[in-house]
Design a protein around this motif. Structure first.
Motif, short mmCIF file in Angstrom:
data_model
loop_
_atom_site.label_atom_id
_atom_site.label_comp_id
_atom_site.label_asym_id
_atom_site.label_seq_id
_atom_site.Cartn_x
_atom_site.Cartn_y
_atom_site.Cartn_z
N ASP A 1 49.43 47.00 41.14
CA ASP A 1 50.08 46.91 39.83
C ASP A 1 49.07 47.24 38.74
N VAL A 2 48.54 48.44 38.82
CA VAL A 2 47.51 48.87 37.87
C VAL A 2 48.06 48.95 36.45
N ASP A 3 49.31 49.35 36.30
CA ASP A 3 49.89 49.45 34.95
C ASP A 3 49.89 48.10 34.24
N ASN A 4 50.22 47.05 34.98
CA ASN A 4 50.22 45.72 34.39
C ASN A 4 48.80 45.29 34.03
N LEU A 5 47.83 45.61 34.89
CA LEU A 5 46.43 45.29 34.60
C LEU A 5 45.97 46.01 33.34
N LYS A 6 46.41 47.27 33.17
CA LYS A 6 46.04 48.03 31.97
C LYS A 6 46.58 47.36 30.70
N LYS A 7 47.81 46.86 30.78
CA LYS A 7 48.40 46.19 29.62
C LYS A 7 47.64 44.92 29.27
N GLN A 8 47.30 44.15 30.30
CA GLN A 8 46.54 42.93 30.05
C GLN A 8 45.14 43.23 29.51
N LEU A 9 44.53 44.28 30.06
CA LEU A 9 43.18 44.66 29.63
C LEU A 9 43.17 45.10 28.17
N ALA A 10 44.23 45.80 27.76
CA ALA A 10 44.31 46.28 26.38
C ALA A 10 44.34 45.14 25.37
N ALA A 11 44.75 43.96 25.82
CA ALA A 11 44.84 42.80 24.92
C ALA A 11 43.54 42.02 24.83
N VAL A 12 42.55 42.35 25.64
CA VAL A 12 41.26 41.65 25.61
C VAL A 12 40.47 42.12 24.41
N PRO A 13 39.99 41.22 23.56
CA PRO A 13 39.26 41.63 22.35
C PRO A 13 37.92 42.27 22.67
N SER A 14 37.51 43.19 21.81
CA SER A 14 36.21 43.85 21.95
C SER A 14 35.10 42.86 21.68
N MET A 15 33.95 43.06 22.31
CA MET A 15 32.80 42.20 22.07
C MET A 15 32.30 42.35 20.63
N GLU A 16 32.50 43.52 20.04
CA GLU A 16 32.09 43.72 18.66
C GLU A 16 32.96 42.88 17.74
N GLY A 17 32.34 42.04 16.94
CA GLY A 17 33.06 41.16 16.04
C GLY A 17 33.49 39.85 16.68
N LEU A 18 33.10 39.62 17.94
CA LEU A 18 33.54 38.44 18.67
C LEU A 18 32.51 37.31 18.58
N GLU A 19 32.95 36.16 18.09
CA GLU A 19 32.10 34.98 18.02
C GLU A 19 32.28 34.17 19.30
N LEU A 20 31.21 33.98 20.05
CA LEU A 20 31.31 33.28 21.33
C LEU A 20 30.42 32.05 21.43
N SER A 21 29.57 31.83 20.45
CA SER A 21 28.66 30.68 20.53
C SER A 21 29.42 29.35 20.61
N SER A 22 30.57 29.30 19.94
CA SER A 22 31.36 28.06 19.96
C SER A 22 31.86 27.74 21.36
N LYS A 23 31.90 28.74 22.25
CA LYS A 23 32.39 28.53 23.61
C LYS A 23 31.32 27.93 24.52
N VAL A 24 30.05 28.06 24.13
CA VAL A 24 28.96 27.64 25.03
C VAL A 24 28.04 26.60 24.41
N SER A 25 28.14 26.37 23.12
CA SER A 25 27.25 25.42 22.45
C SER A 25 27.62 23.98 22.80
N THR A 26 26.65 23.09 22.65
CA THR A 26 26.92 21.67 22.82
C THR A 26 27.92 21.20 21.76
N GLN A 27 28.74 20.23 22.12
CA GLN A 27 29.72 19.69 21.18
C GLN A 27 29.12 18.58 20.31
N GLU A 28 28.10 17.94 20.82
CA GLU A 28 27.45 16.85 20.10
C GLU A 28 25.93 17.03 20.20
N PRO A 29 25.19 16.57 19.20
CA PRO A 29 23.72 16.65 19.28
C PRO A 29 23.19 15.85 20.47
#
Length: 375
Positions: free
Chosen positions: A143-171
């Protein structure tokens, strides 16, 4: 081989190109991310757990992955951070006496989908020519066509803030509370070995979440500040950039590594840009412009500091350059105890070519502490 009949899988790139392989462990799965490659011959466990790789599908150029298993002491964070793994030959058996488990068990425990039997030489050559891009690995090959549709919705790394996903929540604190020096560290994706290197040089570290203000970091009255490595585009990190700007106004030392290096540049009005292909590996040659000496370094970044703007900035000096493409690998401020590098001295690929950077940081801390005591 453990699995005689392995499930077919594919890698679909954003431009429609497909590479075929097999699912590791005969598992079903799908994973999305930016595809990139690492040229290191060893260190796959460090790569998989490095927060800087969050959101990326990792291609390992070493032909054999898993042959020395995994060790619980060799992780850089509490979990696997890559989105998925792509390799040529996956070793289900390992022969390293110090290993705790095999790589398959390690990946299963972290719920990571991986594919093997991919022509990684051809894949890496293609990425080199066409640049880093989003991709998907999946066993859903019909089902490559479906994978292509899902892939098209993945945001580009350019402009993407990801530190909030990996940083500690508390000091939290790291090291000996009776150490001579105190360091406030901004966690935008920090590796454990960075903390180890700071602590073993007689520092007690308080680690703060990615969006902590300078005011909050300064309440602890630290002797110095540190801004860590991390994933994603640095420009959306407005809180970290603002904090760096306020730290710079003080007379206390500031050291930044990788994403922290880019944040310090942005705080000085120097822009960053997404590279055609990032630098990822443990064999990257760097020239120290002050000493004329070369360093073999570990690198992991897909963004870089604008060299023309850095050269034109009256407050900055470029201290290191990458010998493969002349990109900026280090900067320092001329009238402040502020410096940063675009590589990982804690990873010790040389093995000790870049250890002096931590020592330089502590010499600045010692000097500043002495001057403060004399006032």
């Amino acid at each position: 081989m453990k699995y005689q009949s392995k499930r077919r899988a594919l890698l679909l790139l954003a431009d429609g190109t497909i590479f075929y392989g097999k699912s590791v462990g005969n598992k079903e799965g799908t994973a999305f991310g930016e595809v990139c490659f690492n040229t290191g011959m060893t260190g796959y466990q460090e790569i998989f757990t490095d927060p800087s790789y969050f959101g990326q599908l990792m291609v390992t150029t070493n032909a054999h992955i898993g042959n020395y298993g995994t060790n619980k002491e060799e992780i850089e964070s509490e979990s696997v951070k890559i989105s998925g793994l792509i390799c040529r030959n996956f070793s289900y058996e390992y022969s390293r006496p110090l290993a705790d488990t095999g790589l398959e068990e390690f990946l299963n425990a972290n719920n990571l989908f991986a594919i093997s039997d991919v022509d990684t030489r051809a894949l890496v050559s293609y990425i080199r020519d066409n640049g880093a891009m989003n991709a998907v690995i999946s066993t859903d090959i019909d089902d490559v066509d479906n994978l292509k549709k899902q892939l098209a919705a993945v945001p580009s790394m350019e402009g993407l803030e990801l530190s909030s996903k990996v940083s500690t929540q508390e000091p939290y604190y790291y090291g000996n509370e009776n150490a001579t020096y105190k360091i406030s560290a901004l966690d935008i994706g920090i590796k454990k070995n960075i903390l180890r290197n700071l602590a073993k040089r007689d520092a007690y570290i308080k680690v703060f979440p990615y969006n902590t203000t300078f005011e909050e970091m300064s309440k602890w009255n630290p002797d110095a500040y540190f801004i860590s490595n991390g994933p994603g585009d640095p420009e959306p990190l407005t809180d970290a950039i603002a904090a760096a700007g306020e730290i710079i106004k003080t007379d206390k030392p500031l050291f930044g590594i990788c994403l922290g290096h880019q944040v310090i540049a942005l705080a000085n009005g120097v822009s960053t840009y997404k590279m055609h292909n990032g630098h990822r590996g443990i064999n990257h040659p760097i020239l120290n412009l002050a000493t004329g000496r070369g360093e073999i370094t570990s690198q992991n970044h897909g963004f870089a500091v604008n060299r023309e703007e850095a050269e034109a900035n009256p407050d900055l000096e470029i201290t290191h350059v990458h010998l493969n493409d002349d990109t900026v690998a280090g900067i320092r401020m001329k009238n402040k105890d502020v410096f940063s590098v675009q590589y990982h001295p804690e990873a010790s690929p040389g093995p000790h070519d870049a250890d002096y950077l931590f020592d330089d940081f502590f010499r600045l801390i010692e000097k500043t502490a002495k001057q403060t005591a004399e006032v």
